[in-house]
Design a protein around this motif. Structure first.
Motif, short mmCIF file in Angstrom:
data_model
loop_
_atom_site.label_atom_id
_atom_site.label_comp_id
_atom_site.label_asym_id
_atom_site.label_seq_id
_atom_site.Cartn_x
_atom_site.Cartn_y
_atom_site.Cartn_z
N LEU A 289 0.83 -1.20 0.00
CA LEU A 289 0.00 0.00 0.00
C LEU A 289 0.87 1.25 0.00
CD1 LEU A 289 -2.68 -0.94 2.71
CD2 LEU A 289 -2.85 -1.19 0.23
N GLU A 290 0.31 2.34 -0.50
CA GLU A 290 1.09 3.57 -0.54
C GLU A 290 1.15 4.28 0.80
OE1 GLU A 290 0.97 5.21 -4.99
OE2 GLU A 290 -0.95 4.61 -4.15
N LEU A 291 0.16 4.02 1.62
CA LEU A 291 0.30 4.49 3.00
C LEU A 291 -0.39 3.53 3.95
CD1 LEU A 291 -1.74 7.82 3.45
CD2 LEU A 291 -2.12 6.18 1.64
N ALA A 292 0.11 3.50 5.17
CA ALA A 292 -0.41 2.56 6.17
C ALA A 292 -1.80 2.99 6.61
CB ALA A 292 0.53 2.51 7.37
#
Lengths: 548, 548
Positions: free
Chosen positions: B441-444
């Motif tokens: 994913l690009e951010l958590a």
């Protein structure tokens, strides 16, 4: 014993009192003031529909004419204070307290009345924020709204200017309030149901259509070469590198220039389909050439715009329209879209200070906020990534943990270093601060705070504040694009040069733009007439914009 | 020549295809799958109404039964992935891509399917954010929704569970989409019009009522003394000094404890009328004693709660209700209210790290966000002041310019240092990070970011993060209330002592609370039966909560 239906009983009593003047739900316009006296109680919270576009002007006049001995000390909770009569209510003692969002044309008088203590100010809000409070602590007792037509059951057709109506009605009708609608006509069957009749208690047939202001029409003829240059800088220096597809434009000439440059300058840069395809925006006439050139996939609108009705109807692939074919606007949803689904807000302002705070307030005018602070703020509750948003986040915090680093909304301020009447855009101290002190406000009416601004664009170049690492870099980046204003002349030339080397400041030549190319020949339309032509004759500008 | 009515023509074709199965708008439940095959096209964006409460379960089953050769590669854009069938759609190849907000009961399976590449993930959103995108770039082609009843014109009555329906319908119907509603019954006249019929194209009469989950019922019998202690701390240490009137509560036992302590502990402190009077909240049964004791002025609801219907109907002074007497909920407006009109969000979480970031994700479960990140973030677009908001702003930035200093939303995380099954609340690193890495994913998936959190409350005390001046103070403030967890034992005792002297950390005794007083006798109700009693028999809990 406690009773828990007091609100409902009070509403029933109000409706009963009003019903004496009505045939079914319909009240004659001549009885509108008597209806107000029958239904409105002293101290009521009243929402008088008046946003920046349509106005419930008949109901406003009716309220203004009440006997202040019967109806007084009202607490007005409304989007716009736009008509002179909105303020006359306070002069006459009918209204006492005010919570609002926008006051464009009344900004000078409202300031004067606040100074004079004629109005007890609750607060100045953004639209969405005021709507939010309608459901929590500013729920109206009475809503006075405007629609195009009603049937005898009270079903309302708003036409293209739906705007705030569903929000106001929902908050009022479902919390024991009374909803009164003025309509241009009572019909057997409405073309579509924008508001179901069981939420509407009285309908008043007006003798003339409700007033709508063409607020979003910018004549391309008035766009300057300096505005064209800022538009070119924005497109090539911001839209392109971030790949901004989902956005909102402000209402000034700078963004109108951008709209007219997309099919020319933007096309040459090969940006079609890559930027500016999805908008939260009013139906700006200046966007017609970009739409006709196939740039725009979809637009959701806050409200409509005078003259755009037939064009919108013929372009249902782009706009949200109803089964009747006309626009369905909705300010609450469009503001939400501007907040959470757009990657960029770009607009102009009156003053920017050394921290990047901006304001449209002057010492004698309180224009209110409208929607800009909502759309022009970083949406910290956002959780979906997009490339522009992630890229802005990386620039702001290159050392941060990749997975815990949030993105950033792009918030761009665009303008010339000297604005109208040669007044400098950049100032050491915002007039808003003086105003707040004079009015004893708890905080200054700042439109967009510096810590939310990511870029400032002037004819001198682009300052990318995301790349500034401390307050002094930020200040010099701002000074660096402030031209010959005092703020600009106060720059530290060496530091500005250093910021330019780092790409924090980019001059036109740094992104291969020749200011001499910023020519009116670049605009896809150079007049209102050109826009009409682009629209295939569907756009029908109001007469004040016609000179042919 | 370009055509600009393709969407409209496509919709007409879909409706025509579906009309063959319908009498007027009404389609027999047995034909529901054929209706799907007639109306839904491969690659469509489909919103299947399924939020955290009501479910369009019949339409979901109908869609699941289509021939995947005819209907496939759908892009599901929906609030909740809650029913097993929501994921079966992907297993069967009917659906391919997913954008959603919440997946409580399916959180383990959805994670597994994402690991296995069975689902192409768009993004995980908050509700309001997903709604926003419905108007910009995730507009549904087809909406499958649920209502209580419909008339033959398609006018819908949603009853108390209006929830997401108006938002989903508006985005779909006005952008050339098709709206199909399942209803519990077709009637001659609906009790009130929640959705006007001209936005609804087909109505399917279900053989059983749509499924509703009682998600917001907390049995007072299960509240622990430690939760009572945290509730006392929150009331005396946060609600009281800030004077928080407008707020939202999370759904856990800690906030249920607060609700049950207001009429007892809160009353003793003299706080009635001074705090907790205006809520953006589902109708929590645990709030009944506070309502009955006159604490609560007004509640606007996201959705309803099973068993609360008659109680709400009898308390229209407090709740938003329609002309039929039942609740009118609205998730979009209530989330907006939570964002912009509330001064505090307080809720519990699963994990908190050393920066104060929190998450409900574990390495094998993706529960989604729901509404918490929206309400639990600082609303930077807010422009109206209030005392709690200003006070929080002053604490965060005591040196700042008074007029340019914004306030802060109070965002409070509350929980015990060791949660269920003795799992520590505090961790060095969130499991969400591992998950994000595994899924690329690009951010958590962080629920609430540390920089938005203002207070953390545990049985050890209150950490006021507003008063922390740097990251290390923040870390020690968090360690200082983390008890005997590893994080707590890793504290710098001297620094924690210093923070306590400065009031950054406050122990129970620092605000005159004796932990021994945290007794179940303090709760205004100690069982579901007590709640029924408080409600005068109006609250009718679902059978699973009845043990009498």
């Amino acid at each position: 014993m406690m009773t828990w239906q007091r609100g409902r009983e009070a509403r029933n009593a109000r409706i009963q009192a009003g019903a004496r003047l009505a045939k079914g739900k319909v009240v004659d316009a001549r009885d509108a003031t008597r209806l107000m006296e029958a239904v409105v109680r002293p101290g009521d919270r009243v929402c008088l529909e008046g946003d920046n576009q349509k106005q419930a002007d008949l109901l406003c006049a009716a309220l203004l004419a009440v006997d202040p001995a019967k109806v007084h000390e009202l607490h007005m909770v409304q989007s716009g204070v736009v008509l002179p009569e909105h303020l006359d209510l306070f002069d006459r003692g009918v209204a006492k307290k005010l919570d609002y969002a926008y006051s464009g044309p009344q900004s000078a008088r409202i300031a004067k009345m606040l100074f004079g203590g004629k109005i007890e100010l609750g607060a100045v809000h953004t639209y969405l924020e005021l709507f939010a409070r309608y459901f929590i602590d500013l729920t109206p007792n009475v809503a006075l709204i405007a629609a195009v037509s009603a049937d005898r059951d009270g079903n309302l057709y708003t036409g293209p200017n739906t705007e705030d109506t569903p929000t106001v009605v929902e908050a009022t009708a479902f919390k024991n309030g009374v909803v009164i609608a003025q309509v241009n006509e009572v019909v057997d069957k409405v073309p579509r149901v924008d508001i179901p009749g069981d939420r509407v208690h009285f309908v008043v047939e007006a003798d003339k259509p409700f007033f709508v202001e063409p607020l979003f029409t910018r004549d391309p003829a008035a766009i300057t070469e300096s505005q064209i240059l800022t538009g070119m800088l924005a497109i090539k220096g911001i839209y392109a590198p971030y790949g901004v597809k989902r956005l909102n434009h402000g209402i000034g000439f700078n963004t109108a220039a951008i709209e007219l440059l997309l099919p020319t300058f933007g096309e040459k840069l090969g940006l079609k389909g890559k930027v500016a395809s999805h908008f939260a925006l009013n139906p700006h006439p200046a966007l017609i050439p970009a739409i006709e050139s196939g740039w725009v996939e979809q637009i959701h609108c806050f409200g409509s715009e005078v003259g755009m009705d037939e064009y919108i109807r013929a372009r249902s692939d782009v706009f949200f329209t109803g089964p009747d074919g006309s626009l369905r606007s909705n300010r609450a949803f469009c503001q939400t879209a501007g907040l959470y689904a757009c990657d960029m807000f770009i607009g102009s302002t009156l003053q920017i200070d050394l921290q990047g705070n901006s304001s449209t307030v002057t010492t004698s005018r309180i224009a209110g906020f409208g929607g800009a602070p909502n759309m022009g703020s970083d949406a910290r509750g956002r959780r979906h990534p997009s490339e522009p948003w992630l890229q802005a986040g990386r620039e702001a915090d290159p050392e941060g943990s990749t997975l815990l680093r949030r993105g950033r909304k792009l918030v761009v301020q665009i303008g010339e270093t000297f604005g109208e009447k040669n007044v400098p855009l950049f100032v050491e101290r915002l007039d808003a601060l003086d105003l707040a002190e004079r009015l004893n406000l708890e905080l200054a009416p700042v439109m967009i705070y510096g810590d939310d601004v990511t870029h400032i664009v002037t004819e001198e170049g682009i300052a990318n504040l995301l790349l500034c690492r401390d307050a002094s870099e930020r200040e010099q980046a701002i000074r660096g694009v402030a031209g010959y204003t005092d703020v600009g002349r106060g720059r530290d030339a060496k530091m500005v040069q250093h910021l330019r080397e780092r790409g924090v400041i980019r001059r036109p030549e740094d992104i291969d733009i020749n200011p001499l190319d910023a020519d009116r020949g670049m605009l896809a339309a150079r007049s209102i007439k050109d826009l009409v032509h682009w629209s295939g004759g569907l756009y029908a500008p109001p007469s004040r914009f016609r000179n042919w």
